[in-house]
Design an enzyme around this catalytic site. Structure first.
Site, PDB file in Angstrom:
ATOM      1  N   LYS A 225      -2.375  41.101  11.711  1.00  0.00           N
ATOM      2  CA  LYS A 225      -3.437  42.118  11.661  1.00  0.00           C
ATOM      3  C   LYS A 225      -4.807  41.462  11.829  1.00  0.00           C
ATOM      4  O   LYS A 225      -5.616  41.917  12.642  1.00  0.00           O
ATOM      5  CB  LYS A 225      -3.397  42.849  10.327  1.00  0.00           C
ATOM      6  N   ASN A 226      -5.034  40.371  11.121  1.00  0.00           N
ATOM      7  CA  ASN A 226      -6.387  39.786  11.091  1.00  0.00           C
ATOM      8  C   ASN A 226      -6.711  38.937  12.305  1.00  0.00           C
ATOM      9  O   ASN A 226      -7.845  38.483  12.451  1.00  0.00           O
ATOM     10  CB  ASN A 226      -6.583  38.992   9.792  1.00  0.00           C
TER      11      ASN A 226
ATOM     12  N   CYS B 245     -16.061  47.736  -0.403  1.00  0.00           N
ATOM     13  CA  CYS B 245     -14.699  48.267  -0.529  1.00  0.00           C
ATOM     14  C   CYS B 245     -14.232  47.886  -1.930  1.00  0.00           C
ATOM     15  O   CYS B 245     -14.976  47.314  -2.715  1.00  0.00           O
ATOM     16  CB  CYS B 245     -13.793  47.678   0.553  1.00  0.00           C
TER      17      CYS B 245
ATOM     18  N   ARG C 295     -19.084  42.969   0.021  1.00  0.00           N
ATOM     19  CA  ARG C 295     -18.782  42.532   1.400  1.00  0.00           C
ATOM     20  C   ARG C 295     -19.958  42.766   2.345  1.00  0.00           C
ATOM     21  O   ARG C 295     -19.862  43.477   3.343  1.00  0.00           O
ATOM     22  CB  ARG C 295     -17.496  43.204   1.882  1.00  0.00           C
TER      23      ARG C 295
ATOM     24  N   ASP D 149      -5.988  36.261   0.374  1.00  0.00           N
ATOM     25  CA  ASP D 149      -5.090  37.372   0.713  1.00  0.00           C
ATOM     26  C   ASP D 149      -3.681  37.180   0.174  1.00  0.00           C
ATOM     27  O   ASP D 149      -2.849  38.066   0.309  1.00  0.00           O
ATOM     28  CB  ASP D 149      -5.029  37.567   2.229  1.00  0.00           C
TER      29      ASP D 149
ATOM     30  N   ARG E  38      -1.985  49.953   5.935  1.00  0.00           N
ATOM     31  CA  ARG E  38      -3.066  49.357   6.730  1.00  0.00           C
ATOM     32  C   ARG E  38      -2.650  48.005   7.273  1.00  0.00           C
ATOM     33  O   ARG E  38      -3.087  47.607   8.347  1.00  0.00           O
ATOM     34  CB  ARG E  38      -4.320  49.163   5.870  1.00  0.00           C
TER      35      ARG E  38
HETATM   36  C1  EPZ Z   1     -11.604  38.488   6.410  1.00  0.00           C
HETATM   37  O1  EPZ Z   1     -12.539  39.368   5.802  1.00  0.00           O
HETATM   38  C2  EPZ Z   1     -10.257  39.178   6.311  1.00  0.00           C
HETATM   39  N1  EPZ Z   1     -10.292  40.445   7.037  1.00  0.00           N
HETATM   40  C3  EPZ Z   1      -9.921  39.438   4.840  1.00  0.00           C
HETATM   41  O2  EPZ Z   1      -8.607  39.995   4.794  1.00  0.00           O
HETATM   42  C4  EPZ Z   1      -9.898  38.097   4.109  1.00  0.00           C
HETATM   43  O3  EPZ Z   1      -9.656  38.333   2.738  1.00  0.00           O
HETATM   44  C5  EPZ Z   1     -11.256  37.397   4.292  1.00  0.00           C
HETATM   45  O4  EPZ Z   1     -11.544  37.245   5.699  1.00  0.00           O
HETATM   46  C6  EPZ Z   1     -11.275  36.016   3.655  1.00  0.00           C
HETATM   47  O5  EPZ Z   1     -10.267  35.239   4.188  1.00  0.00           O
HETATM   48  C7  EPZ Z   1     -10.097  40.415   8.380  1.00  0.00           C
HETATM   49  O6  EPZ Z   1      -9.933  39.375   8.985  1.00  0.00           O
HETATM   50  C8  EPZ Z   1     -10.114  41.756   9.071  1.00  0.00           C
HETATM   51  P1  EPZ Z   1     -15.510  36.844   4.839  1.00  0.00           P
HETATM   52  P2  EPZ Z   1     -14.130  39.083   5.968  1.00  0.00           P
HETATM   53  O7  EPZ Z   1     -16.624  37.269   5.722  1.00  0.00           O
HETATM   54  O8  EPZ Z   1     -14.404  38.549   7.319  1.00  0.00           O
HETATM   55  C9  EPZ Z   1     -19.022  37.125   1.639  1.00  0.00           C
HETATM   56  C10 EPZ Z   1      -6.957  41.519   4.158  1.00  0.00           C
HETATM   57  O9  EPZ Z   1      -6.441  41.731   3.055  1.00  0.00           O
HETATM   58  N2  EPZ Z   1     -19.888  37.397   2.797  1.00  0.00           N
HETATM   59  O10 EPZ Z   1     -14.907  35.495   5.023  1.00  0.00           O
HETATM   60  O11 EPZ Z   1     -14.863  40.283   5.528  1.00  0.00           O
HETATM   61  C11 EPZ Z   1     -18.060  38.268   1.371  1.00  0.00           C
HETATM   62  O12 EPZ Z   1     -18.664  39.249   0.568  1.00  0.00           O
HETATM   63  C12 EPZ Z   1      -8.454  41.340   4.273  1.00  0.00           C
HETATM   64  O13 EPZ Z   1      -6.313  41.397   5.234  1.00  0.00           O
HETATM   65  C13 EPZ Z   1     -21.264  37.525   2.597  1.00  0.00           C
HETATM   66  O14 EPZ Z   1     -21.746  37.428   1.468  1.00  0.00           O
HETATM   67  O15 EPZ Z   1     -14.339  37.913   4.892  1.00  0.00           O
HETATM   68  C14 EPZ Z   1     -16.923  37.567   0.660  1.00  0.00           C
HETATM   69  O16 EPZ Z   1     -17.243  37.440  -0.717  1.00  0.00           O
HETATM   70  C15 EPZ Z   1      -9.155  41.543   2.933  1.00  0.00           C
HETATM   71  N3  EPZ Z   1     -22.068  37.781   3.661  1.00  0.00           N
HETATM   72  C16 EPZ Z   1     -16.891  36.184   1.309  1.00  0.00           C
HETATM   73  O17 EPZ Z   1     -18.177  36.021   1.934  1.00  0.00           O
HETATM   74  C17 EPZ Z   1     -21.565  37.888   4.944  1.00  0.00           C
HETATM   75  O18 EPZ Z   1     -22.354  38.106   5.891  1.00  0.00           O
HETATM   76  C18 EPZ Z   1     -15.804  36.029   2.366  1.00  0.00           C
HETATM   77  O19 EPZ Z   1     -16.009  37.034   3.318  1.00  0.00           O
HETATM   78  C19 EPZ Z   1     -20.172  37.765   5.125  1.00  0.00           C
HETATM   79  C20 EPZ Z   1     -19.356  37.509   4.041  1.00  0.00           C
END
Ligand code: EPZ
Length: 418
Positions: free
Chosen positions: A22-23, A116, A121, A305, A397
């Site tokens: 998915k990701n 969410c 996020r 995850d 999802r």
């Molecule tokens: C991706 O989310 C995945 N989703 C998530 O999987 C996964 O948990 C996450 O990466 C971490 O590995 C997809 O790939 C569609 P991040 P993403 O940006 O990109 C903070 C699942 O269950 N952050 O690495 O949103 C954020 O709040 C989902 O399949 C900022 O502060 O994750 C978080 O605390 C859930 N500012 C941390 O960084 C930003 O601009 C990691 O977020 C971006 C992120």
């Protein structure tokens, strides 16, 4: 709304085929808008988030459809720059169309994805990096309105945190930018490598993907291509845990073992046997399992995850262990639901202390997010008795036909309408 009814206590035994990731599929489908020729993408899982992404591509003016054989064909022939809120709010990953829209059209209007269940996020790092490439943003009635009238140019970007989505958005923006972009402290997840390999198949010039320094040399256009999405390492990890929690034996086809090092290392430490045999990975738990300590981190650390899933396993293992959530601020909503099943878990800030129990007892529990729902299904498989998991739409999802895959290896699980 649907729910699962699970009669647990039966060791699983059999073979499960892991679906496409998915990701990896989500950013790759959106990256297809960067090509000005048709793109064919295979091994795309049948999931609600994928359907949402195909719908979004349609709203962006693309011809996007899943063929009978399962491939998704996309042609960004008449791209439009707007991604509406009522779709973005259902899937945060929609924000990944920001980079491609700016790259191709020089303008974008994408609803600011709300938070969410697992956290606020924000997307500040996405925007800061794109601004370094020449984009300007304003927030108008809840929409991120971006523009780069002179086009995007290469930049040297140092990310405050190895954000997965931020790295993906910046790579997609950079492939058509003028000049070279260097992303330092880039996320290293395998899904990012898959996205980069897809873009390279379309003619992009990317190197260093999978390391913390990614270099992208902008090119004038991207051609079409055919590409197979990588297998889903989190789905695979979830079924490794299913073998352990039921004290069974599973053979996983298409298991991306190399992308699961931190997970398999921890499961082996707990006492599971996991080994590659030919083109399958065999996972089994013959003796007692021991709780261990886990901290979730960016790749190659233990993936957030998989946090809820290994917690489920620890609730019925011996001893005690700690689980520290190092990525999201609110990713323990499965804890009170696991306690309803008789688990012993206490929370202190971002750390959960799990004390294993002999057995869990059946109850009605509520899924709150994608991985929490998988965790509750896993716990239900271990319960001697009946467990009902409500709000299974969370699970749909990200897990393709989970009840069918589990039933095929001996689980007694059925889907019901609430
Ligand atoms: C991706 O989310 C995945 N989703 C998530 O999987 C996964 O948990 C996450 O990466 C971490 O590995 C997809 O790939 C569609 P991040 P993403 O940006 O990109 C903070 C699942 O269950 N952050 O690495 O949103 C954020 O709040 C989902 O399949 C900022 O502060 O994750 C978080 O605390 C859930 N500012 C941390 O960084 C930003 O601009 C990691 O977020 C971006 C992120």
């Amino acid at each position: 709304m649907d729910r699962f009814v699970i009669e647990g206590g039966r060791p699983l035994d059999g073979r499960i085929a892991v679906s496409g990731s998915k990701n990896a599929a989500l950013p790759i489908l959106l990256a297809a808008t960067l090509a000005d020729e048709p793109v064919r993408i295979g091994n795309v899982p049948c999931l609600r988030d994928i359907d949402t992404t195909i719908q979004l591509l349609g709203l962006l003016g693309c011809r996007a459809e899943r063929e009978a054989g399962g491939d998704v064909v996309i042609h960004a022939c008449d791209l439009r720059p707007e991604a509406p809120y009522d779709l973005v709010r259902t899937m945060r990953a929609s924000v990944l169309c920001l980079g491609p829209l700016l790259a191709r059209l020089g303008t974008a209007r994408v609803a600011l994805p709300g938070g969410c269940a697992i956290g606020a996020r924000p997307v500040d790092m996405h925007l800061k990096g794109l601004e370094k490439m020449g984009a300007r943003f304003s927030l108008e009635h809840g929409d991120i309105v971006g523009s780069c009238p002179d086009g995007l140019h290469g930049a040297h970007i140092l990310l405050d945190f190895p954000t997965v989505g931020g790295t993906e958005n910046l790579i997609m923006a950079a492939v058509l930018a003028d000049g070279e972009t260097v992303i330092e402290n880039a996320a290293r997840e395998p899904e990012i490598v898959d996205l980069a390999e897809f873009l390279r198949a379309c003619g992009a010039r990317i190197s260093g993907h999978g390391s913390s320094v990614v270099r992208i040399e902008g090119v004038p256009r991207l051609a079409g291509c055919c590409y197979q999405v990588m297998p889903d390492r989190i789905e695979a990890g979830t079924y490794l845990v299913a073998a352990g929690i039921t004290r069974g034996r599973l053979e996983l086809e298409h298991c991306p073992l190399a992308a699961l090092d931190a997970v398999t290392a921890k499961l082996r430490e707990m006492g599971m046997r996991i080994e590659a045999r030919g083109d399958v990975v065999v996972a089994e738990a013959t003796g007692p399992l021991m709780c261990q300590d886990v901290t979730t981190q960016p790749y190659p650390g233990f993936p957030t995850d998989m946090q809820a899933q290994i917690m489920a396993l620890m609730t019925v293992s011996q001893g005690a262990g700690t689980i520290t959530e190092g990525i999201f601020e609110n990713r323990f909503m499965h804890v009170p639901e696991l306690c309803r099943l008789g688990a012993h878990i206490t929370l202190a800030g971002q750390t959960a202390v799990v004390r294993g129990v002999q057995r869990l007892t059946g109850a009605l529990v509520m899924a709150s997010d994608l991985r929490a729902s998988a965790c509750l299904v896993l716990a239900g498989l271990a319960v001697q008795g009946t467990t009902v998991v409500r709000r299974i739409y969370h699970l749909d999802r990200g897990y393709e036909a989970m009840e069918r895959k589990l039933a095929a290896v001996g689980a007694c699980i059925r889907r019901e309408k609430e």
